[in-house]
Design a protein around this motif. Structure first.
Motif, PDB file in Angstrom:
ATOM      1  N   TYR A 163       0.524  -1.477  -0.146  1.00 21.35           N
ATOM      2  CA  TYR A 163      -0.607   0.048   0.326  1.00 21.35           C
ATOM      3  C   TYR A 163       0.494   1.077  -0.082  1.00 21.35           C
ATOM      4  CZ  TYR A 163      -3.996   3.395   0.724  1.00 21.35           C
ATOM      5  OH  TYR A 163      -3.882   4.156   1.455  1.00 21.35           O
ATOM      6  N   GLU A 164       1.956   1.108   0.841  1.00 20.76           N
ATOM      7  CA  GLU A 164       3.139   2.491   0.642  1.00 20.76           C
ATOM      8  C   GLU A 164       3.584   2.841  -0.301  1.00 20.76           C
ATOM      9  OE1 GLU A 164       4.756   5.428   2.454  1.00 20.76           O
ATOM     10  OE2 GLU A 164       3.116   4.256   3.620  1.00 20.76           O
ATOM     11  N   PHE A 165       4.240   1.728  -1.140  1.00 20.19           N
ATOM     12  CA  PHE A 165       4.628   2.113  -2.590  1.00 20.19           C
ATOM     13  C   PHE A 165       4.114   1.850  -3.230  1.00 20.19           C
ATOM     14  CE2 PHE A 165       7.694   0.457   1.272  1.00 20.19           C
ATOM     15  CZ  PHE A 165       8.533   1.071   0.670  1.00 20.19           C
ATOM     16  N   PHE A 166       3.128   0.823  -3.381  1.00 25.30           N
ATOM     17  CA  PHE A 166       2.193   1.208  -5.230  1.00 25.30           C
ATOM     18  C   PHE A 166       0.809   1.452  -4.821  1.00 25.30           C
ATOM     19  CE2 PHE A 166       5.491  -1.943  -4.326  1.00 25.30           C
ATOM     20  CZ  PHE A 166       6.098  -2.431  -6.007  1.00 25.30           C
ATOM     21  N   GLY A 167       0.481   2.069  -3.245  1.00 31.01           N
ATOM     22  CA  GLY A 167      -0.715   2.243  -3.257  1.00 31.01           C
ATOM     23  C   GLY A 167      -2.214   1.530  -3.624  1.00 31.01           C
ATOM     24  N   PHE A 168      -1.855  -0.160  -3.548  1.00 32.77           N
ATOM     25  CA  PHE A 168      -2.440  -0.837  -3.370  1.00 32.77           C
ATOM     26  C   PHE A 168      -3.255  -1.671  -2.493  1.00 32.77           C
ATOM     27  CE2 PHE A 168      -3.308  -5.358  -4.075  1.00 32.77           C
ATOM     28  CZ  PHE A 168      -4.342  -5.131  -5.265  1.00 32.77           C
ATOM     29  N   SER A 169      -4.688  -1.400  -2.039  1.00 29.16           N
ATOM     30  CA  SER A 169      -4.664  -2.139  -0.863  1.00 29.16           C
ATOM     31  C   SER A 169      -4.578  -3.262  -1.273  1.00 29.16           C
ATOM     32  CB  SER A 169      -5.742  -1.615   0.276  1.00 29.16           C
ATOM     33  OG  SER A 169      -6.183  -2.497   1.016  1.00 29.16           O
ATOM     34  N   ALA A 170      -4.072  -5.122  -0.470  1.00 27.46           N
ATOM     35  CA  ALA A 170      -4.185  -5.996  -1.325  1.00 27.46           C
ATOM     36  C   ALA A 170      -5.245  -6.518   0.076  1.00 27.46           C
ATOM     37  CB  ALA A 170      -2.431  -6.535  -0.724  1.00 27.46           C
ATOM     38  N   LEU A 171      -6.281  -5.981   0.901  1.00 20.78           N
ATOM     39  CA  LEU A 171      -7.142  -6.230   2.086  1.00 20.78           C
ATOM     40  C   LEU A 171      -8.191  -7.143   0.968  1.00 20.78           C
ATOM     41  CD1 LEU A 171      -6.485  -4.096   4.579  1.00 20.78           C
ATOM     42  CD2 LEU A 171      -5.183  -6.405   4.530  1.00 20.78           C
ATOM     43  N   GLY A 172      -8.643  -8.461   1.843  1.00 19.11           N
ATOM     44  CA  GLY A 172      -9.486  -8.727   0.948  1.00 19.11           C
ATOM     45  C   GLY A 172      -9.955  -9.293  -0.742  1.00 19.11           C
ATOM     46  N   LEU A 173     -10.236  -9.690  -1.211  1.00 18.58           N
ATOM     47  CA  LEU A 173     -10.820 -10.370  -2.821  1.00 18.58           C
ATOM     48  C   LEU A 173     -10.855  -8.959  -3.660  1.00 18.58           C
ATOM     49  CD1 LEU A 173     -11.662 -14.156  -2.114  1.00 18.58           C
ATOM     50  CD2 LEU A 173      -9.165 -12.969  -2.509  1.00 18.58           C
ATOM     51  N   HIS A 174     -11.771  -8.122  -3.632  1.00 20.28           N
ATOM     52  CA  HIS A 174     -11.999  -6.901  -4.663  1.00 20.28           C
ATOM     53  C   HIS A 174     -11.882  -5.771  -3.994  1.00 20.28           C
ATOM     54  CE1 HIS A 174     -13.451 -10.357  -6.365  1.00 20.28           C
ATOM     55  NE2 HIS A 174     -14.738 -10.627  -5.441  1.00 20.28           N
ATOM     56  N   SER A 175     -11.503  -5.284  -4.674  1.00 17.80           N
ATOM     57  CA  SER A 175     -10.698  -3.107  -4.449  1.00 17.80           C
ATOM     58  C   SER A 175     -12.833  -3.139  -4.519  1.00 17.80           C
ATOM     59  CB  SER A 175     -10.334  -2.972  -5.705  1.00 17.80           C
ATOM     60  OG  SER A 175      -9.224  -3.363  -6.567  1.00 17.80           O
ATOM     61  N   ARG A 176     -12.223  -2.257  -3.944  1.00 19.80           N
ATOM     62  CA  ARG A 176     -14.040  -1.619  -2.891  1.00 19.80           C
ATOM     63  C   ARG A 176     -14.888  -1.211  -4.374  1.00 19.80           C
ATOM     64  NH1 ARG A 176     -13.789   3.843   0.351  1.00 19.80           N
ATOM     65  NH2 ARG A 176     -12.886   2.127   1.734  1.00 19.80           N
ATOM     66  N   GLU A 177     -14.178  -0.264  -5.774  1.00 20.76           N
ATOM     67  CA  GLU A 177     -15.065  -0.121  -5.925  1.00 20.76           C
ATOM     68  C   GLU A 177     -16.144  -1.485  -7.089  1.00 20.76           C
ATOM     69  OE1 GLU A 177     -11.477  -0.231  -8.377  1.00 20.76           O
ATOM     70  OE2 GLU A 177     -11.873  -0.135  -6.642  1.00 20.76           O
ATOM     71  N   TYR A 178     -16.031  -3.144  -6.593  1.00 19.07           N
ATOM     72  CA  TYR A 178     -15.952  -3.953  -7.516  1.00 19.07           C
ATOM     73  C   TYR A 178     -16.270  -4.794  -6.517  1.00 19.07           C
ATOM     74  CZ  TYR A 178     -12.620  -3.090 -11.429  1.00 19.07           C
ATOM     75  OH  TYR A 178     -12.303  -2.789 -12.758  1.00 19.07           O
ATOM     76  N   LEU A 179     -16.822  -4.124  -5.612  1.00 21.78           N
ATOM     77  CA  LEU A 179     -17.612  -5.608  -4.531  1.00 21.78           C
ATOM     78  C   LEU A 179     -19.060  -5.955  -4.552  1.00 21.78           C
ATOM     79  CD1 LEU A 179     -16.399  -3.521  -0.696  1.00 21.78           C
ATOM     80  CD2 LEU A 179     -15.890  -5.906  -2.010  1.00 21.78           C
TER      81      LEU A 179
END
Length: 332
Positions: A163-179
């Motif tokens: 998250y710090e270096f790539f700005g990508f949250s690896a938590l869960g199985l989907h990003s918020r827009e795909y939930l």
């Protein structure tokens, strides 16, 4: 071999019944049950529930019956109809609750297993055949890191780093827009991106131990007399290496199928909790805390059955792979 397999399969039946009873009994040991916990939660939230209504619910869910009667009813449903009971916490059949999380668990666990073997086995072989080389020292370092670092701690560190270096949250199985979005190619690709981190963490945690075990066993095999004799007769190193030493050194790796199958089914519980992965492991934890008897008992029963079946598979493999191993008349 066939007689041995049939005999072992017959022995599995009483073992499974014994394991199912012990699992059900242990789940019933804590005071109270799901019904009393549910009623307490309702009253704590301000919903008044009369004793008559609580008694009616207890009779509806079968908690007014003794433990052995509920156990026999549960086992009878599994044997005769394949019915694992009702999940009180989720309000649906146990089989449906498990089926919802099983594909994700199997996908991550199987890919992590393949990933760890693809990394660990070549490194372990090269490390043993090139002892005290730079690669050997590097493999030893990786092995110690994999063994010494808890998986959940590694998950926290890597999730923060991603998250710090790539700005990508690896938590869960989907990003918020795909939930809540319908399935599409973009949603599948997003899910695959989220599966990379748990795959790498679970794979690296087991790769370290495989490297160490394979290296140590292969070094022992390469010092034995049959290897020295084969070299003196002019056998090529590659053929000599993979004819017997590697095959025998892999025995401890493949003999772990007994605990490997339940691990694949349940996934890494702590890693799944840290990364918010909806796998079977966190489901088992939640059902145990909620005293969801049939869901917890079914998961424990399946894990036990996979352990027993995995032990049978590892025994069969070892009897085939290593001619020195004998199981009571198997080779006669």
């Amino acid at each position: 071999m066939l007689v041995y397999i049939i005999r072992r399969l017959i022995m599995l039946i009483p073992i499974l019944f014994l394991v199912s009873f012990i699992a059900f009994f242990v789940i019933e040991l804590p005071p109270g049950d799901w019904m009393t916990t549910y009623v307490s939660q309702l009253r704590a939230s301000g919903i008044e529930l009369s004793e008559q209504e609580a008694q009616r619910l207890s009779e509806l869910y079968g908690f007014d019956q003794p433990m052995y009667a509920r156990y026999l009813k549960w086992v009878q449903g599994i044997v005769l109809r394949g019915d694992f009971g009702w999940s009180f916490q989720w309000g649906k059949p146990v089989s449906e609750v498990i089926a919802e999380r099983l594909p994700v668990t199997l996908a991550i666990s199987l890919m992590a297993l393949i990933f760890s073997w693809l990394i660990a086995i070549p490194i372990g072989i090269y490390s043993a055949t090139h002892q005290y080389s730079f690669v050997d020292y590097l493999a030893t370092f990786i092995g110690f890191i994999g063994l010494a670092t808890p998986g959940f701690l590694l998950a926290l560190i890597l999730a923060w780093a991603v998250y710090e270096f790539f700005g990508f949250s690896a938590l869960g199985l989907h990003s918020r827009e795909y939930l809540d979005a319908p399935w599409s190619v973009a949603k599948v690709l997003d899910m695959l991106k989220h599966m990379i981190l748990p795959l790498v963490i679970i794979g690296m945690s087991s790769a370290g131990s495989i490297i160490r075990v394979l290296r140590a066993n292969l070094l022992d095999e390469l010092k034995k007399q049959y290897v020295i004799t084969a070299r003196c007769k002019g056998m090529s190193e590659i053929r000599l290496l993979f004819k017997y030493p590697v095959r025998l050194a892999l025995n401890p790796v493949f003999s772990t199928i007994g605990w490997l199958l339940p691990a694949i089914f349940a996934g890494e519980v702590l890693i799944s909790i840290v990364l918010s992965v909806p796998s079977i492991g966190p489901l088992l934890l939640r059902s145990t805390l909620a005293q969801d008897t049939y869901l917890t008992g079914s998961i424990v029963l399946i894990l036990s059955a996979l352990t027993i079946f995995g032990t049978l598979l590892s025994d069969i493999y070892l009897a085939w792979a290593d001619p020195r191993i004998r199981y009571g008349g198997l080779s006669r």
